[in-house]
Design a protein around this motif. Sequence first.
Motif, PDB file in Angstrom:
ATOM      1  N   GLU A   3       6.504   4.432  -3.120  1.00 27.87           N
ATOM      2  CA  GLU A   3       5.982   3.398  -3.975  1.00 27.87           C
ATOM      3  C   GLU A   3       6.432   3.623  -5.400  1.00 27.87           C
ATOM      4  O   GLU A   3       6.856   4.697  -5.774  1.00 27.87           O
ATOM      5  CB  GLU A   3       4.448   3.352  -3.941  1.00 27.87           C
ATOM      6  CG  GLU A   3       3.773   4.686  -4.115  1.00 27.87           C
ATOM      7  CD  GLU A   3       3.748   5.473  -2.845  1.00 27.87           C
ATOM      8  OE1 GLU A   3       3.489   4.909  -1.793  1.00 27.87           O
ATOM      9  OE2 GLU A   3       4.027   6.672  -2.909  1.00 27.87           O
ATOM     10  N   ARG A  84      -1.754  -7.036  -2.583  1.00 28.34           N
ATOM     11  CA  ARG A  84      -2.907  -6.202  -2.256  1.00 28.34           C
ATOM     12  C   ARG A  84      -3.926  -6.265  -3.389  1.00 28.34           C
ATOM     13  O   ARG A  84      -3.579  -6.644  -4.512  1.00 28.34           O
ATOM     14  CB  ARG A  84      -2.455  -4.759  -2.020  1.00 28.34           C
ATOM     15  CG  ARG A  84      -1.554  -4.581  -0.809  1.00 28.34           C
ATOM     16  CD  ARG A  84      -0.756  -3.292  -0.904  1.00 28.34           C
ATOM     17  NE  ARG A  84       0.210  -3.361  -1.987  1.00 28.34           N
ATOM     18  CZ  ARG A  84       0.943  -2.334  -2.403  1.00 28.34           C
ATOM     19  NH1 ARG A  84       0.788  -1.144  -1.832  1.00 28.34           N
ATOM     20  NH2 ARG A  84       1.809  -2.470  -3.383  1.00 28.34           N
ATOM     21  N   PHE A 112       0.130  -6.417  -6.908  1.00 32.09           N
ATOM     22  CA  PHE A 112      -1.315  -6.359  -6.737  1.00 32.09           C
ATOM     23  C   PHE A 112      -1.997  -7.583  -7.353  1.00 32.09           C
ATOM     24  O   PHE A 112      -1.490  -8.147  -8.335  1.00 32.09           O
ATOM     25  CB  PHE A 112      -1.899  -5.114  -7.410  1.00 32.09           C
ATOM     26  CG  PHE A 112      -1.577  -3.819  -6.729  1.00 32.09           C
ATOM     27  CD1 PHE A 112      -2.344  -3.360  -5.672  1.00 32.09           C
ATOM     28  CD2 PHE A 112      -0.493  -3.056  -7.143  1.00 32.09           C
ATOM     29  CE1 PHE A 112      -2.053  -2.166  -5.042  1.00 32.09           C
ATOM     30  CE2 PHE A 112      -0.192  -1.857  -6.526  1.00 32.09           C
ATOM     31  CZ  PHE A 112      -0.973  -1.406  -5.463  1.00 32.09           C
ATOM     32  N   ALA A 193      -5.783 -10.885  -0.025  1.00 30.82           N
ATOM     33  CA  ALA A 193      -5.249  -9.660  -0.611  1.00 30.82           C
ATOM     34  C   ALA A 193      -5.942  -8.430  -0.032  1.00 30.82           C
ATOM     35  O   ALA A 193      -5.295  -7.414   0.248  1.00 30.82           O
ATOM     36  CB  ALA A 193      -5.410  -9.689  -2.128  1.00 30.82           C
ATOM     37  N   HIS A 196      -4.506  -8.064   3.434  1.00 31.99           N
ATOM     38  CA  HIS A 196      -3.104  -7.626   3.422  1.00 31.99           C
ATOM     39  C   HIS A 196      -2.987  -6.129   3.174  1.00 31.99           C
ATOM     40  O   HIS A 196      -2.118  -5.456   3.746  1.00 31.99           O
ATOM     41  CB  HIS A 196      -2.327  -8.391   2.351  1.00 31.99           C
ATOM     42  CG  HIS A 196      -0.887  -7.997   2.249  1.00 31.99           C
ATOM     43  ND1 HIS A 196       0.026  -8.239   3.256  1.00 31.99           N
ATOM     44  CD2 HIS A 196      -0.200  -7.351   1.259  1.00 31.99           C
ATOM     45  CE1 HIS A 196       1.213  -7.769   2.902  1.00 31.99           C
ATOM     46  NE2 HIS A 196       1.105  -7.232   1.697  1.00 31.99           N
ATOM     47  N   GLY A 197      -3.853  -5.600   2.323  1.00 31.95           N
ATOM     48  CA  GLY A 197      -3.816  -4.169   2.032  1.00 31.95           C
ATOM     49  C   GLY A 197      -4.660  -3.333   2.972  1.00 31.95           C
ATOM     50  O   GLY A 197      -4.684  -2.107   2.851  1.00 31.95           O
ATOM     51  N   TYR A 201      -7.856  -1.174  -2.809  1.00 35.39           N
ATOM     52  CA  TYR A 201      -7.305  -0.039  -3.524  1.00 35.39           C
ATOM     53  C   TYR A 201      -8.065   0.090  -4.845  1.00 35.39           C
ATOM     54  O   TYR A 201      -8.530  -0.907  -5.395  1.00 35.39           O
ATOM     55  CB  TYR A 201      -5.825  -0.239  -3.803  1.00 35.39           C
ATOM     56  CG  TYR A 201      -4.939  -0.240  -2.574  1.00 35.39           C
ATOM     57  CD1 TYR A 201      -4.018   0.791  -2.368  1.00 35.39           C
ATOM     58  CD2 TYR A 201      -5.014  -1.254  -1.621  1.00 35.39           C
ATOM     59  CE1 TYR A 201      -3.203   0.807  -1.245  1.00 35.39           C
ATOM     60  CE2 TYR A 201      -4.200  -1.251  -0.499  1.00 35.39           C
ATOM     61  CZ  TYR A 201      -3.297  -0.220  -0.317  1.00 35.39           C
ATOM     62  OH  TYR A 201      -2.496  -0.198   0.791  1.00 35.39           O
ATOM     63  N   LYS A 252     -10.469   1.623   0.201  1.00 33.52           N
ATOM     64  CA  LYS A 252      -9.570   2.204   1.198  1.00 33.52           C
ATOM     65  C   LYS A 252      -8.938   3.488   0.692  1.00 33.52           C
ATOM     66  O   LYS A 252      -8.756   4.452   1.439  1.00 33.52           O
ATOM     67  CB  LYS A 252      -8.478   1.190   1.544  1.00 33.52           C
ATOM     68  CG  LYS A 252      -7.386   1.740   2.460  1.00 33.52           C
ATOM     69  CD  LYS A 252      -6.272   0.730   2.675  1.00 33.52           C
ATOM     70  CE  LYS A 252      -5.188   1.319   3.579  1.00 33.52           C
ATOM     71  NZ  LYS A 252      -4.096   0.341   3.816  1.00 33.52           N
ATOM     72  N   GLU A 324       0.592   3.874  -1.185  1.00 33.92           N
ATOM     73  CA  GLU A 324       0.725   2.557  -0.574  1.00 33.92           C
ATOM     74  C   GLU A 324       0.178   2.549   0.836  1.00 33.92           C
ATOM     75  O   GLU A 324      -0.600   1.706   1.222  1.00 33.92           O
ATOM     76  CB  GLU A 324       2.184   2.115  -0.575  1.00 33.92           C
ATOM     77  CG  GLU A 324       2.374   0.711  -0.006  1.00 33.92           C
ATOM     78  CD  GLU A 324       3.801   0.265  -0.115  1.00 33.92           C
ATOM     79  OE1 GLU A 324       4.681   0.952   0.432  1.00 33.92           O
ATOM     80  OE2 GLU A 324       4.047  -0.772  -0.755  1.00 33.92           O
ATOM     81  N   GLU A 325       0.591   3.504   1.637  1.00 35.47           N
ATOM     82  CA  GLU A 325       0.154   3.568   3.022  1.00 35.47           C
ATOM     83  C   GLU A 325      -0.309   4.972   3.362  1.00 35.47           C
ATOM     84  O   GLU A 325       0.434   5.767   3.933  1.00 35.47           O
ATOM     85  CB  GLU A 325       1.298   3.141   3.972  1.00 35.47           C
ATOM     86  CG  GLU A 325       1.682   1.669   3.841  1.00 35.47           C
ATOM     87  CD  GLU A 325       0.569   0.741   4.240  1.00 35.47           C
ATOM     88  OE1 GLU A 325      -0.352   1.178   4.969  1.00 35.47           O
ATOM     89  OE2 GLU A 325       0.585  -0.439   3.837  1.00 35.47           O
TER      90      GLU A 325
END
Length: 328
Positions: A3, A84, A112, A193, A196-197, A201, A252, A324-325
């Motif tokens: 990222e 996101r 974002f 959003a 999607h994420g 976050y 998350k 990011e993940e």
Amino acid sequence: MSEPEIATKAPESDALETDTPAAPETVVPTTVTSESEADPKLCDECTSDRPTPSGQSSTGVIQEIGGVKAYISKASDYPHTPARLLLLLTGGTGINSINNQIQADKFASEGFVVVMPDMFDGDPAPNSKTSPEEAAAQNATSTPSFLDTFKIKAVETAKSFLIDMWLARHTEEKVLPLLLKVIEAVKDEFADAVSHGGGIYAMGYCFGARYILLLGAERTAQATGITTPWSKTNAGDEEAGSLSKTTGPYIKVGALAHPTMVTKEDFVGLKVPVSLVCVENDPMLSDEVREAGEDYMNKNDVEHEVQVYPGVPHGMCSFFHLWEEPSG
């Protein structure tokens, strides 16, 4: 975790960045030997907004969400391109700081929808604007006179007293319910959003950083003293007549930059991956507290990364990657 790099210095420092890096500042670190010696006040970078560079301005809007004012900034191609949801928690200068708004815009440009809530309910840190005496000292090319130094010290003493009173008004019992209202509202208003994420976050600076830990934890309503609509009743609670309910986590993944007022207990119950950017020998976050937090996360299999920068003051951390993940 591929990222883009995102600055994590105090936002007012990010806003002042130019293409030509400044010469490194020589800093004598303050040694903190125990948690009790850590000063729980806020750093100057997070209570005094620096002048916004000429030609720079913010592009988002301030509006109410969940009954709480927030600065909202969106990626330029949203909603045509999925984004996101990022909850951005400020230092004491709050949402009306143009520098904080510019920082939110930077995150938005990375894909974002950024929601930066007013955690202080219209009451940002006192004297959040740099005083004329402080501004003159910052711009001085020579050593300040004795009178100038005296004026600066007087301003610092008064500001410290006012900040103590301000902190007493903005406790967890006041701030956390505001954040929970915003979180519930963004799940509806920006459901795409959030979806999607895979969740929300969150990024926090200084004062706001502690709340990343609280929002990323699973705690009981008894521990927080707050009952929310999202509390989950534990099995057998009703029969036992217990008020014990678990809340959270509400995010998350989280990231903390130069956190302050964090205690060892704030790590208890943490469930989500977190990234911490800290400085060594930080009077705002002692090494003892940070190391205790790392120990807790290691023992409880909480995914985390911790970057500690030596030889720099609180509020001047360098760069890190916003996850990011996260695995798991």
